[in-house]
Design an enzyme around this catalytic site. Structure first.
Site, short mmCIF file in Angstrom:
data_model
loop_
_atom_site.label_atom_id
_atom_site.label_comp_id
_atom_site.label_asym_id
_atom_site.label_seq_id
_atom_site.Cartn_x
_atom_site.Cartn_y
_atom_site.Cartn_z
N SER A 42 15.75 66.22 -45.96
CA SER A 42 16.94 67.10 -46.28
C SER A 42 17.70 67.80 -45.24
O SER A 42 18.61 67.97 -45.18
CB SER A 42 16.55 68.26 -47.23
OG SER A 42 15.80 69.07 -46.63
N ASP A 333 20.70 78.30 -47.05
CA ASP A 333 19.83 78.22 -48.28
C ASP A 333 18.37 78.65 -48.00
O ASP A 333 18.17 78.90 -46.95
CB ASP A 333 20.05 77.05 -49.24
CG ASP A 333 19.43 75.80 -48.67
OD1 ASP A 333 18.68 75.84 -47.78
OD2 ASP A 333 19.65 74.86 -49.13
N HIS A 336 17.33 75.51 -45.29
CA HIS A 336 18.10 74.98 -44.29
C HIS A 336 18.86 75.70 -43.56
O HIS A 336 19.72 76.86 -43.97
CB HIS A 336 18.99 73.83 -45.07
CG HIS A 336 18.18 73.00 -45.95
ND1 HIS A 336 17.96 73.29 -47.39
CD2 HIS A 336 17.50 71.76 -45.84
CE1 HIS A 336 17.39 72.36 -47.80
NE2 HIS A 336 16.75 71.36 -46.74
#
Length: 372
Positions: A42, A333, A336
């Site tokens: 991600s 978040d 990240h």
């Protein structure tokens, strides 16, 4: 494998000549239609998971709030992520997700992003997210991409494009946070001590990188893990009372990263060239995590978007707490970095010394490769 300047001499020379080479070669010479390929999780997914039935998605607001369109794209960021910012440095368009139907024709010449949120080195990592593109499948897609490229520009030109491309691969973090330490007494933690687990990961990662080399990759940026115990999710879940980094995950990162670097050195010796470049993500992140105010952040513990302690619990959604100024938060978040933090990280890719990049930084790579 072609060797550059007789294996490029002593490592320290790279950093002494970086500035000279960079200023004597124009940006057009540096990029020269260089393609860019991205593999991993991600941290570098540009939207492949948008096309999958998975819970590991970033296709809803407020993701993308600071992206040029102001809309979510599948990037786990408020705006741009690492691949976007590296593409900026290359003077190229951002790579499209491989599953994006727009990746066809001339767009193939830019490269492709094969990354998928939730994946790890191991095939069982991220099983809870259901349909994700595990790294083995990402490499299969890379083979498919090359078949499509050969039909477009011919076999010789396709081989040249792939061999001269820049590659970024980011794996490993999920093998700890979404596997070994996902739940108490996880299957992998019952199978391995953390030391043996790290050794197991390194053996498996070597197989992956060797396959990537066999598929034609010749300049590969390999990131280690950041300070895993210091992300808001792990502080919020494991250390909510103290607000300190989780020691178990920090230990895991400190075991893994040196072992990864040693493995990359071995692969380069086997290849007889500096194919694999070690990017020390731990140190890159640790700079602003340990002293956020020095980099213009108000905090490195609290996520901009989230809920619960340190905004580290659950997903970032339209119902979450949302900071008004993303530029002063190191984390977007629970896991990240914000776009601004990613810019700091990519700056270390470009001009960082051996603390961050071994055996050379990306500016040196671009300068040296342009002379070949």
């Amino acid at each position: 494998m072609d060797r550059i300047n007789s294996k490029l001499g002593i490592t320290s020379v790279f950093f002494l000549v970086t500035y000279f080479l960079a200023v004597t070669i124009s940006p057009d010479q540096q990029v020269n239609a260089r393609a860019f390929f991205v593999f991993g999780d991600s941290l570098v997914d540009n939207g492949n998971n948008n096309y999958l039935t998975t819970s590991a998605r970033a296709d809803s607001p407020p993701y993308g709030i600071d992206y040029p369109t102001g809309r979510p794209t599948g990037r786990f960021s408020n705006g741009l992520n690492m691949p976007d910012l590296i593409s900026e440095q290359l003077g190229a368009e951002p790579t499209l997700p491989y599953l994006n139907p727009q990746l066809k024709g001339e767009a193939l010449l830019v490269g492709a992003n094969f990354a998928s949120a939730g994946v790890g080195i191991l095939s069982d990592t991220g099983a809870q997210f259901l349909h994700i593109i595990h790294i083995g499948k990402q490499l299969e897609y890379f083979e498919q991409y090359q078949e499509r490229l050969r039909k477009l520009i011919g076999e010789d030109e396709a081989q040249t494009l792939v061999n001269s491309a820049l590659v970024l691969i980011t794996l490993g973090g999920n093998d700890f946070v979404n596997n070994y330490y996902l739940v108490p007494f996880s299957a992998r933690s019952r199978q391995f001590s953390i030391e043996d687990y790290v050794s197991f990961l390194i053996v498996e990662y070597k197989i992956i990188l060797s396959r990537l080399y066999n598929l034609g990759a010749r300049r590969v940026l390999v990131t280690g893990t950041g300070p895993l115990g210091c992300v808001p999710a792990e502080i919020g879940i494991r250390q909510a009372l103290t607000g300190e980094c989780d020691p178990q995950l920090q230990k895991a990162a400190r075991l893994y990263n040196p072992a990864l670097e040693q493995m990359l050195n071995g692969l380069n010796e086997e290849a007889g060239d500096h194919v694999f470049i070690s990017a020390n993500a731990f140190e890159m992140h640790n700079d602003f995590i340990s002293n956020p105010q020095a980099f213009g952040f108000v905090t490195s513990k609290i996520a901009c978007c989230g809920q619960g302690p340190y905004n580290g619990i659950g997903l970032c959604t339209s119902f979450s707490n949302l900071c008004p100024n993303r530029d002063v938060y190191a984390f977007w978040d629970a896991f990240h970095p914000s776009e601004r933090a990613n810019r700091l990280i990519v700056s270390k890719f470009m001009i960082g010394d051996e603390k961050y990049m071994k055996p050379m930084n990306l500016s040196t790579i671009l300068a040296l490769d342009s002379r070949v």
